[in-house]
Scaffold this motif. Structure first.
Motif, PDB file in Angstrom:
ATOM      1  N   GLY A   1       0.807  -1.211   0.000  1.00 22.80           N
ATOM      2  CA  GLY A   1       0.000   0.000   0.000  1.00 22.80           C
ATOM      3  C   GLY A   1       0.841   1.260   0.000  1.00 22.80           C
ATOM      4  N   GLU A   2       1.939   1.231   0.728  1.00 21.53           N
ATOM      5  CA  GLU A   2       2.833   2.390   0.771  1.00 21.53           C
ATOM      6  C   GLU A   2       3.603   2.565  -0.540  1.00 21.53           C
ATOM      7  N   ILE A   3       4.133   1.470  -1.068  1.00 28.01           N
ATOM      8  CA  ILE A   3       4.940   1.541  -2.288  1.00 28.01           C
ATOM      9  C   ILE A   3       4.096   1.962  -3.482  1.00 28.01           C
ATOM     10  N   LEU A   4       2.931   1.336  -3.640  1.00 31.18           N
ATOM     11  CA  LEU A   4       2.115   1.551  -4.837  1.00 31.18           C
ATOM     12  C   LEU A   4       1.032   2.611  -4.660  1.00 31.18           C
ATOM     13  N   ASN A   5       0.707   2.962  -3.428  1.00 34.04           N
ATOM     14  CA  ASN A   5      -0.333   3.943  -3.142  1.00 34.04           C
ATOM     15  C   ASN A   5      -1.660   3.561  -3.817  1.00 34.04           C
ATOM     16  N   ILE A   6      -2.069   2.317  -3.570  1.00 34.00           N
ATOM     17  CA  ILE A   6      -3.339   1.808  -4.098  1.00 34.00           C
ATOM     18  C   ILE A   6      -4.184   1.386  -2.900  1.00 34.00           C
ATOM     19  N   ASN A   7      -5.404   1.914  -2.818  1.00 33.35           N
ATOM     20  CA  ASN A   7      -6.260   1.670  -1.659  1.00 33.35           C
ATOM     21  C   ASN A   7      -6.634   0.204  -1.462  1.00 33.35           C
ATOM     22  N   CYS A   8      -6.653  -0.590  -2.522  1.00 36.20           N
ATOM     23  CA  CYS A   8      -7.039  -1.993  -2.346  1.00 36.20           C
ATOM     24  C   CYS A   8      -6.021  -2.736  -1.478  1.00 36.20           C
ATOM     25  N   PHE A   9      -4.834  -2.172  -1.297  1.00 42.34           N
ATOM     26  CA  PHE A   9      -3.829  -2.771  -0.420  1.00 42.34           C
ATOM     27  C   PHE A   9      -3.805  -2.102   0.953  1.00 42.34           C
ATOM     28  N   ARG A  10      -4.518  -1.015   1.106  1.00 38.27           N
ATOM     29  CA  ARG A  10      -4.490  -0.256   2.360  1.00 38.27           C
ATOM     30  C   ARG A  10      -5.723  -0.497   3.235  1.00 38.27           C
ATOM     31  N   ASN A  11      -6.877  -0.682   2.626  1.00 36.56           N
ATOM     32  CA  ASN A  11      -8.133  -0.789   3.373  1.00 36.56           C
ATOM     33  C   ASN A  11      -8.672  -2.208   3.356  1.00 36.56           C
ATOM     34  N   ASN A  12      -8.400  -2.955   4.434  1.00 35.45           N
ATOM     35  CA  ASN A  12      -8.895  -4.311   4.589  1.00 35.45           C
ATOM     36  C   ASN A  12      -8.607  -5.186   3.364  1.00 35.45           C
ATOM     37  N   PRO A  13      -7.347  -5.342   2.989  1.00 36.23           N
ATOM     38  CA  PRO A  13      -7.002  -6.068   1.765  1.00 36.23           C
ATOM     39  C   PRO A  13      -7.168  -7.581   1.872  1.00 36.23           C
ATOM     40  N   THR A  14      -7.603  -8.174   0.784  1.00 35.94           N
ATOM     41  CA  THR A  14      -7.639  -9.627   0.630  1.00 35.94           C
ATOM     42  C   THR A  14      -7.205  -9.926  -0.799  1.00 35.94           C
ATOM     43  N   TYR A  15      -6.807 -11.173  -1.039  1.00 34.85           N
ATOM     44  CA  TYR A  15      -6.436 -11.552  -2.407  1.00 34.85           C
ATOM     45  C   TYR A  15      -7.603 -11.341  -3.352  1.00 34.85           C
ATOM     46  N   LYS A  16      -8.768 -11.818  -2.937  1.00 34.69           N
ATOM     47  CA  LYS A  16      -9.946 -11.772  -3.809  1.00 34.69           C
ATOM     48  C   LYS A  16     -10.316 -10.336  -4.174  1.00 34.69           C
ATOM     49  N   SER A  17     -10.393  -9.458  -3.190  1.00 33.54           N
ATOM     50  CA  SER A  17     -10.790  -8.078  -3.476  1.00 33.54           C
ATOM     51  C   SER A  17      -9.712  -7.337  -4.275  1.00 33.54           C
ATOM     52  N   SER A  18      -8.459  -7.616  -3.967  1.00 39.89           N
ATOM     53  CA  SER A  18      -7.367  -6.956  -4.694  1.00 39.89           C
ATOM     54  C   SER A  18      -7.330  -7.413  -6.151  1.00 39.89           C
ATOM     55  N   LEU A  19      -7.484  -8.712  -6.387  1.00 40.06           N
ATOM     56  CA  LEU A  19      -7.497  -9.223  -7.760  1.00 40.06           C
ATOM     57  C   LEU A  19      -8.660  -8.638  -8.554  1.00 40.06           C
ATOM     58  N   LYS A  20      -9.821  -8.577  -7.918  1.00 40.99           N
ATOM     59  CA  LYS A  20     -10.999  -8.023  -8.592  1.00 40.99           C
ATOM     60  C   LYS A  20     -10.741  -6.576  -9.006  1.00 40.99           C
ATOM     61  N   PHE A  21     -10.176  -5.782  -8.101  1.00 42.25           N
ATOM     62  CA  PHE A  21      -9.881  -4.388  -8.399  1.00 42.25           C
ATOM     63  C   PHE A  21      -8.833  -4.267  -9.506  1.00 42.25           C
ATOM     64  N   LEU A  22      -7.754  -5.038  -9.397  1.00 44.18           N
ATOM     65  CA  LEU A  22      -6.662  -4.949 -10.371  1.00 44.18           C
ATOM     66  C   LEU A  22      -7.102  -5.376 -11.768  1.00 44.18           C
ATOM     67  N   ARG A  23      -8.010  -6.341 -11.851  1.00 45.00           N
ATOM     68  CA  ARG A  23      -8.502  -6.782 -13.157  1.00 45.00           C
ATOM     69  C   ARG A  23      -9.371  -5.720 -13.824  1.00 45.00           C
ATOM     70  N   LYS A  24     -10.009  -4.877 -13.029  1.00 43.81           N
ATOM     71  CA  LYS A  24     -10.889  -3.829 -13.568  1.00 43.81           C
ATOM     72  C   LYS A  24     -10.176  -2.495 -13.785  1.00 43.81           C
ATOM     73  N   THR A  25      -8.981  -2.339 -13.224  1.00 41.21           N
ATOM     74  CA  THR A  25      -8.325  -1.036 -13.196  1.00 41.21           C
ATOM     75  C   THR A  25      -6.936  -1.118 -13.836  1.00 41.21           C
ATOM     76  N   PRO A  26      -6.848  -0.774 -15.123  1.00 39.57           N
ATOM     77  CA  PRO A  26      -5.581  -0.913 -15.853  1.00 39.57           C
ATOM     78  C   PRO A  26      -4.401  -0.161 -15.242  1.00 39.57           C
ATOM     79  N   TRP A  27      -4.605   1.060 -14.746  1.00 40.79           N
ATOM     80  CA  TRP A  27      -3.484   1.823 -14.195  1.00 40.79           C
ATOM     81  C   TRP A  27      -2.919   1.154 -12.944  1.00 40.79           C
TER      82      TRP A  27
END
Length: 73
Positions: A32-58
């Motif tokens: 979360g600190e290195i990449l500054n992406i909220n999916c790693f900062r707010n209650n992260p899980t593999y499932k939620s992070s993968l879902k976000f990353l698949r929908k968000t190209p940047w």
């Protein structure tokens, strides 16, 4: 190696694999600190992070760049 992507070092590496290896290397908090992406900062899980990353190209691009920098030598 496929003829379609002969120079792509990420060819054949799944996003889930990248995320798992980065998590093992850094942990959620540091990702979360290195990449500054909220999916790693707010209650992260593999499932939620993968879902976000698949929908968000940047965001996926940031993860791929960190993976290349960290894991591919």
């Amino acid at each position: 190696m496929s003829l379609e992507q002969p120079n792509n070092p990420l060819h054949g590496i799944k996003l889930a694999t990248m995320l798992e290896q980065l998590y093992l290397e850094y942990g959620w908090e540091e990702l979360g600190e290195i990449l500054n992406i909220n999916c790693f900062r707010n209650n992260p899980t593999y499932k939620s992070s993968l879902k976000f990353l698949r929908k968000t190209p940047w965001a996926r691009e940031k993860v791929e760049k960190l993976y290349l920098k960290t894991m591919i030598k």
